[in-house]
Write a protein that holds these residues in place. Structure first.
Motif, PDB file in Angstrom:
ATOM      1  N   GLY A   1      41.147  44.290  43.881  1.00 48.33           N
ATOM      2  CA  GLY A   1      40.391  45.521  43.660  1.00 48.33           C
ATOM      3  C   GLY A   1      39.997  45.741  42.216  1.00 48.33           C
ATOM      4  O   GLY A   1      39.044  46.486  41.936  1.00 48.33           O
ATOM      5  N   ASP A   2      40.682  45.104  41.300  1.00 48.44           N
ATOM      6  CA  ASP A   2      40.385  45.257  39.875  1.00 48.44           C
ATOM      7  C   ASP A   2      39.539  44.121  39.314  1.00 48.44           C
ATOM      8  O   ASP A   2      39.260  44.104  38.113  1.00 48.44           O
ATOM      9  N   HIS A   3      39.163  43.159  40.140  1.00 48.91           N
ATOM     10  CA  HIS A   3      38.462  41.985  39.614  1.00 48.91           C
ATOM     11  C   HIS A   3      36.952  42.219  39.610  1.00 48.91           C
ATOM     12  O   HIS A   3      36.381  42.634  40.618  1.00 48.91           O
ATOM     13  N   PRO A   4      36.284  41.948  38.491  1.00 48.10           N
ATOM     14  CA  PRO A   4      34.842  42.215  38.395  1.00 48.10           C
ATOM     15  C   PRO A   4      33.985  41.358  39.320  1.00 48.10           C
ATOM     16  O   PRO A   4      32.839  41.730  39.611  1.00 48.10           O
ATOM     17  N   ALA A   5      34.496  40.233  39.781  1.00 47.25           N
ATOM     18  CA  ALA A   5      33.710  39.371  40.670  1.00 47.25           C
ATOM     19  C   ALA A   5      33.719  39.870  42.107  1.00 47.25           C
ATOM     20  O   ALA A   5      32.970  39.355  42.941  1.00 47.25           O
ATOM     21  N   ILE A   6      34.544  40.879  42.391  1.00 49.08           N
ATOM     22  CA  ILE A   6      34.670  41.406  43.745  1.00 49.08           C
ATOM     23  C   ILE A   6      34.014  42.775  43.824  1.00 49.08           C
ATOM     24  O   ILE A   6      34.364  43.692  43.089  1.00 49.08           O
ATOM     25  N   GLU A   7      33.050  42.881  44.718  1.00 50.52           N
ATOM     26  CA  GLU A   7      32.317  44.134  44.896  1.00 50.52           C
ATOM     27  C   GLU A   7      33.081  45.122  45.774  1.00 50.52           C
ATOM     28  O   GLU A   7      33.030  46.332  45.563  1.00 50.52           O
ATOM     29  N   GLU A   8      33.803  44.614  46.774  1.00 53.42           N
ATOM     30  CA  GLU A   8      34.495  45.484  47.717  1.00 53.42           C
ATOM     31  C   GLU A   8      35.705  44.757  48.277  1.00 53.42           C
ATOM     32  O   GLU A   8      35.649  43.550  48.556  1.00 53.42           O
ATOM     33  N   VAL A   9      36.800  45.492  48.433  1.00 53.07           N
ATOM     34  CA  VAL A   9      37.997  44.977  49.099  1.00 53.07           C
ATOM     35  C   VAL A   9      38.217  45.789  50.365  1.00 53.07           C
ATOM     36  O   VAL A   9      38.250  47.020  50.334  1.00 53.07           O
ATOM     37  N   ARG A  10      38.359  45.098  51.483  1.00 54.08           N
ATOM     38  CA  ARG A  10      38.646  45.756  52.753  1.00 54.08           C
ATOM     39  C   ARG A  10      40.051  45.347  53.188  1.00 54.08           C
ATOM     40  O   ARG A  10      40.300  44.191  53.544  1.00 54.08           O
ATOM     41  N   TYR A  11      40.957  46.302  53.149  1.00 55.54           N
ATOM     42  CA  TYR A  11      42.331  46.071  53.597  1.00 55.54           C
ATOM     43  C   TYR A  11      42.836  47.360  54.209  1.00 55.54           C
ATOM     44  O   TYR A  11      42.842  48.405  53.544  1.00 55.54           O
ATOM     45  N   PRO A  12      43.237  47.341  55.475  1.00 55.37           N
ATOM     46  CA  PRO A  12      43.588  48.593  56.157  1.00 55.37           C
ATOM     47  C   PRO A  12      44.939  49.171  55.764  1.00 55.37           C
ATOM     48  O   PRO A  12      45.293  50.245  56.235  1.00 55.37           O
ATOM     49  N   GLY A  13      45.676  48.477  54.894  1.00 51.84           N
ATOM     50  CA  GLY A  13      46.992  48.968  54.486  1.00 51.84           C
ATOM     51  C   GLY A  13      48.130  48.357  55.258  1.00 51.84           C
ATOM     52  O   GLY A  13      49.295  48.667  55.012  1.00 51.84           O
TER      53      GLY A  13
END
Length: 371
Positions: A272-284
């Motif tokens: 979630g903090d990486h600039p190369a990643i636009e979106e993280v999908r993780y339901p928890g």
């Protein structure tokens, strides 16, 4: 719709936890000289006069697996040759011209089966956005079957299962929940009122990327009988060695999932903090993460080919970490982003997984800032 409930347990019977059930159910009796594990029964033919009769109808190795998974899900289990064989058997029972509601984002094989059946005029497939509860409830009207996944594959959308199941039953529809991603350790749809729970046992249940197998679990004796008759007639049964491997994998599901889920939660946080990643999908919960790579499809493809520890492969749920860009499959819905990469997190050391992934992310081309 009223659903049958399992029989009451004897008051002195222990109420084991799911972790204990996974280890203990489906074993031979604790008697002198009995093996601890159920053996592989390689038989196509049995001596007449008993309950088995023929290898297409039953096998003691299937039975051991079915007892274990059934106990975990809280119902009666039938094993099949694959997850898709399970789905095909259920969909084959839907009446001609009936409507089946399913997620627009779901396991690709399920969606393709629905599309093929619709193209042949067998049924109408009504694909819905499962995050829009009102739309899903409306879609249940006049449906014969509602097929759900939660989380969905690969979008990782979470469904309000209890609300949708209730709405589907009010409309007179049966409900199937594909529980492959969550497993019965994290979610038990039968307790929420689902009629059938299906698994690709190939994935987390077996857990070692060496088995093709499926399963369905129900609390309804009527549905169980109909599905078994269909399995016997069509021959969608698993091999005994596959059933033995799946049961062996099931024994360690709780420890594998605990480690993989902890790894997934930590990786989701770091991604979630990486600039190369636009979106993280993780339901928890669970061990699957989907990320959208900022630079799109080409960068996502490069990522999946630039690691040493992560393996570029389809399927999921094994002890090893794998990933792939889902839109590389032409049948994946266009509503899945081009740059979406689905990660199946394994049980390796989380820092090793991150170092390998972060190194590949750092090597991706950066967006131009202009001049």
């Amino acid at each position: 719709m009223s659903l049958p409930t399992p029989p009451d347990r004897p008051s002195d019977e222990p109420r084991w936890s799911p972790a204990t059930l996974a280890v203990t159910v489906g074993r031979p009796p604790h008697e002198p000289d009995q093996p601890l594990n159920s053996p592989v029964t390689m038989a196509s033919t049995y001596v007449a006069g008993g309950d088995l009769e023929y290898g297409r109808y039953a096998n003691p190795t299937w039975t051991a697996f079915e007892e274990a998974l059934g106990a975990l899900e809280g119902g009666r289990c039938l094993a099949f040759a694959s997850g898709l064989a399970t789905a095909a058997t259920i969909l084959d029972l839907v009446g001609n011209g009936a409507t089946v509601v399913a997620p627009r984002h779901a396991y690709n094989g399920t969606v393709m089966q629905l599309a093929e059946l619709e193209a042949r005029g067998r049924l109408t497939a009504r694909l819905v956005d499962v995050t829009d509860l009102d739309a899903v409830v409306k879609a249940c009207d006049d449906a014969a079957l509602v097929w759900l996944e939660s989380p969905t594959n690969p979008a990782l959308e979470v469904v309000d299962l209890e609300a949708v199941i209730e709405a589907a039953h009010r409309a007179g529809a049966y409900v199937v929940v594909d529980n492959t991603f969550a497993t019965p350790l994290l979610q038990r749809p039968l307790e929420l009122g689902a009629d059938l729970v299906v698994h690709s046992a190939t994935k987390f249940i077996a857990g070692h990327s060496d088995v093709l197998m499926g399963a369905v679990v129900t609390r309804s004796d009527e549905l169980f009988t109909v599905l078994k008759q269909r399995r016997d007639l069509v021959g969608n049964a698993p091999g005994p060695f596959e059933a033995w491997l799946a049961l062996r994998g099931l024994r360690t599901l709780h420890v594998r999932l605990e480690r993989a889920q902890a790894n997934a939660a930590e990786l989701a946080r770091r991604l979630g903090d990486h600039p190369a990643i636009e979106e993280v999908r993780y339901p928890g919960f669970g061990a699957i993460i989907s990320v959208v790579v900022a630079q799109g499809a080409l960068a996502a493809d490069l990522l999946t080919r630039s690691t040493r520890l992560w393996v570029h492969a389809t399927s999921l749920g094994g002890v090893e970490s794998t990933f792939e860009r889902r839109r590389r499959w032409k049948t994946e819905p266009v509503t899945i982003p081009d740059g979406l990469v689905r990660l199946s997190v394994g049980i390796e050391d989380v820092d090793d997984l991150w170092a390998d992934l972060a190194g590949a992310l750092e090597a991706l081309p950066r967006p131009s800032t202009g001049g």
